[in-house]
Design a protein around this motif. Structure first.
Motif, PDB file in Angstrom:
ATOM      1  N   SER A  97      -8.403  10.831 116.329  1.00  0.00           N
ATOM      2  CA  SER A  97      -9.030  10.527 115.044  1.00  0.00           C
ATOM      3  C   SER A  97      -8.072   9.718 114.168  1.00  0.00           C
ATOM      4  O   SER A  97      -6.852   9.860 114.241  1.00  0.00           O
ATOM      5  N   SER A  98      -8.637   8.867 113.337  1.00  0.00           N
ATOM      6  CA  SER A  98      -7.811   8.017 112.478  1.00  0.00           C
ATOM      7  C   SER A  98      -7.008   8.844 111.471  1.00  0.00           C
ATOM      8  O   SER A  98      -5.880   8.499 111.143  1.00  0.00           O
ATOM      9  N   GLN A  99      -7.577   9.969 111.003  1.00  0.00           N
ATOM     10  CA  GLN A  99      -6.841  10.813 110.051  1.00  0.00           C
ATOM     11  C   GLN A  99      -5.594  11.410 110.700  1.00  0.00           C
ATOM     12  O   GLN A  99      -4.519  11.434 110.102  1.00  0.00           O
ATOM     13  N   LEU A 100      -5.733  11.905 111.917  1.00  0.00           N
ATOM     14  CA  LEU A 100      -4.610  12.492 112.616  1.00  0.00           C
ATOM     15  C   LEU A 100      -3.535  11.445 112.885  1.00  0.00           C
ATOM     16  O   LEU A 100      -2.350  11.671 112.635  1.00  0.00           O
ATOM     17  N   LEU A 101      -3.934  10.291 113.374  1.00  0.00           N
ATOM     18  CA  LEU A 101      -2.968   9.240 113.673  1.00  0.00           C
ATOM     19  C   LEU A 101      -2.290   8.736 112.397  1.00  0.00           C
ATOM     20  O   LEU A 101      -1.093   8.441 112.389  1.00  0.00           O
ATOM     21  N   SER A 102      -3.033   8.684 111.307  1.00  0.00           N
ATOM     22  CA  SER A 102      -2.455   8.280 110.027  1.00  0.00           C
ATOM     23  C   SER A 102      -1.423   9.306 109.548  1.00  0.00           C
ATOM     24  O   SER A 102      -0.341   8.948 109.062  1.00  0.00           O
ATOM     25  N   PHE A 103      -1.751  10.591 109.693  1.00  0.00           N
ATOM     26  CA  PHE A 103      -0.828  11.654 109.319  1.00  0.00           C
ATOM     27  C   PHE A 103       0.441  11.577 110.172  1.00  0.00           C
ATOM     28  O   PHE A 103       1.555  11.664 109.670  1.00  0.00           O
ATOM     29  N   ARG A 104       0.265  11.400 111.474  1.00  0.00           N
ATOM     30  CA  ARG A 104       1.413  11.272 112.372  1.00  0.00           C
ATOM     31  C   ARG A 104       2.301  10.101 111.976  1.00  0.00           C
ATOM     32  O   ARG A 104       3.519  10.213 111.875  1.00  0.00           O
ATOM     33  N   ASP A 105       1.688   8.961 111.692  1.00  0.00           N
ATOM     34  CA  ASP A 105       2.452   7.774 111.309  1.00  0.00           C
ATOM     35  C   ASP A 105       3.202   7.982 109.990  1.00  0.00           C
ATOM     36  O   ASP A 105       4.325   7.515 109.825  1.00  0.00           O
ATOM     37  N   ALA A 106       2.587   8.711 109.059  1.00  0.00           N
ATOM     38  CA  ALA A 106       3.252   8.996 107.783  1.00  0.00           C
ATOM     39  C   ALA A 106       4.462   9.896 107.999  1.00  0.00           C
ATOM     40  O   ALA A 106       5.517   9.696 107.382  1.00  0.00           O
ATOM     41  N   LEU A 107       4.335  10.897 108.879  1.00  0.00           N
ATOM     42  CA  LEU A 107       5.469  11.771 109.180  1.00  0.00           C
ATOM     43  C   LEU A 107       6.618  10.985 109.785  1.00  0.00           C
ATOM     44  O   LEU A 107       7.783  11.196 109.443  1.00  0.00           O
ATOM     45  N   ILE A 108       6.292  10.068 110.669  1.00  0.00           N
ATOM     46  CA  ILE A 108       7.326   9.239 111.291  1.00  0.00           C
ATOM     47  C   ILE A 108       7.981   8.335 110.252  1.00  0.00           C
ATOM     48  O   ILE A 108       9.205   8.224 110.169  1.00  0.00           O
ATOM     49  N   PHE A 110       8.075   8.577 106.879  1.00  0.00           N
ATOM     50  CA  PHE A 110       8.708   9.189 105.709  1.00  0.00           C
ATOM     51  C   PHE A 110       9.467  10.472 106.019  1.00  0.00           C
ATOM     52  O   PHE A 110       9.884  11.176 105.106  1.00  0.00           O
ATOM     53  N   GLY A 111       9.629  10.779 107.293  1.00  0.00           N
ATOM     54  CA  GLY A 111      10.351  12.004 107.670  1.00  0.00           C
ATOM     55  C   GLY A 111      11.846  11.882 107.409  1.00  0.00           C
ATOM     56  O   GLY A 111      12.358  10.816 107.056  1.00  0.00           O
ATOM     57  N   PRO A 112      12.582  12.984 107.581  1.00  0.00           N
ATOM     58  CA  PRO A 112      14.016  13.016 107.293  1.00  0.00           C
ATOM     59  C   PRO A 112      14.828  11.992 108.073  1.00  0.00           C
ATOM     60  O   PRO A 112      15.770  11.448 107.568  1.00  0.00           O
ATOM     61  N   ARG A 113      14.447  11.733 109.322  1.00  0.00           N
ATOM     62  CA  ARG A 113      15.205  10.772 110.121  1.00  0.00           C
ATOM     63  C   ARG A 113      15.090   9.366 109.563  1.00  0.00           C
ATOM     64  O   ARG A 113      16.033   8.608 109.599  1.00  0.00           O
ATOM     65  N   SER A 114      13.921   9.003 109.038  1.00  0.00           N
ATOM     66  CA  SER A 114      13.746   7.656 108.489  1.00  0.00           C
ATOM     67  C   SER A 114      14.549   7.482 107.197  1.00  0.00           C
ATOM     68  O   SER A 114      14.990   6.400 106.883  1.00  0.00           O
ATOM     69  N   LEU A 115      14.745   8.569 106.449  1.00  0.00           N
ATOM     70  CA  LEU A 115      15.504   8.499 105.206  1.00  0.00           C
ATOM     71  C   LEU A 115      16.988   8.330 105.451  1.00  0.00           C
ATOM     72  O   LEU A 115      17.693   7.742 104.641  1.00  0.00           O
ATOM     73  N   SER A 116      17.492   8.822 106.579  1.00  0.00           N
ATOM     74  CA  SER A 116      18.921   8.716 106.861  1.00  0.00           C
ATOM     75  C   SER A 116      19.273   7.418 107.554  1.00  0.00           C
ATOM     76  O   SER A 116      20.439   7.096 107.718  1.00  0.00           O
TER      77      SER A 116
END
Length: 117
Positions: A97-108, A110-116
């Motif tokens: 579903s597009s909602q699930l894939l969108s949520f997954r992409d947001a986690l990737i 904006f997650g902690p690894r992307s901030l570091s």
């Protein structure tokens, strides 16, 4: 708030690795602080951990989300220098579903690894 070095001389209880895989990280964190393996006892589950704290005056180390299981005879304090646990999501392979894939992409994104990075 408490700091780990304040717990060096205490008997600590954590939930077993079989029940909470995050216990491996918690145990490693305790050892880095200089807390010996002989000071760490494992509980079969969270209820057993809280019973040990209440009945045997031990100190339990648990996830902050577990504080919702409040007991009147147990005091809860946050740990200042605790381990940061990774977050994961799981879903059915057929669910695209597009909602699930969108949520997954947001986690990737904006997650902690992307901030570091």
């Amino acid at each position: 708030m408490m700091r780990l070095f304040e717990l060096k001389k205490e008997q600590l209880i954590i939930v077993s690795r079989q029940v909470d895989p995050g216990s491996v990280g918690a145990e490693a964190m305790l050892r880095k602080t200089g807390i010996e393996s002989s000071s760490i006892k494992f509980a079969a589950n969270l209820i057993e951990l809280l019973d040990e704290v209440a009945l045997h005056r031990s100190i339990g180390l648990m996830r902050s989300s577990a504080c919702r299981l409040r007991r009147e005879d147990v005091l809860y304090k946050p740990l200042a220098d605790s381990v940061q646990l990774e977050t994961a999501i799981a879903w059915r392979a057929q669910n695209r579903s597009s909602q699930l894939l969108s949520f997954r992409d947001a986690l990737i994104a904006f997650g902690p690894r992307s901030l570091s990075a």
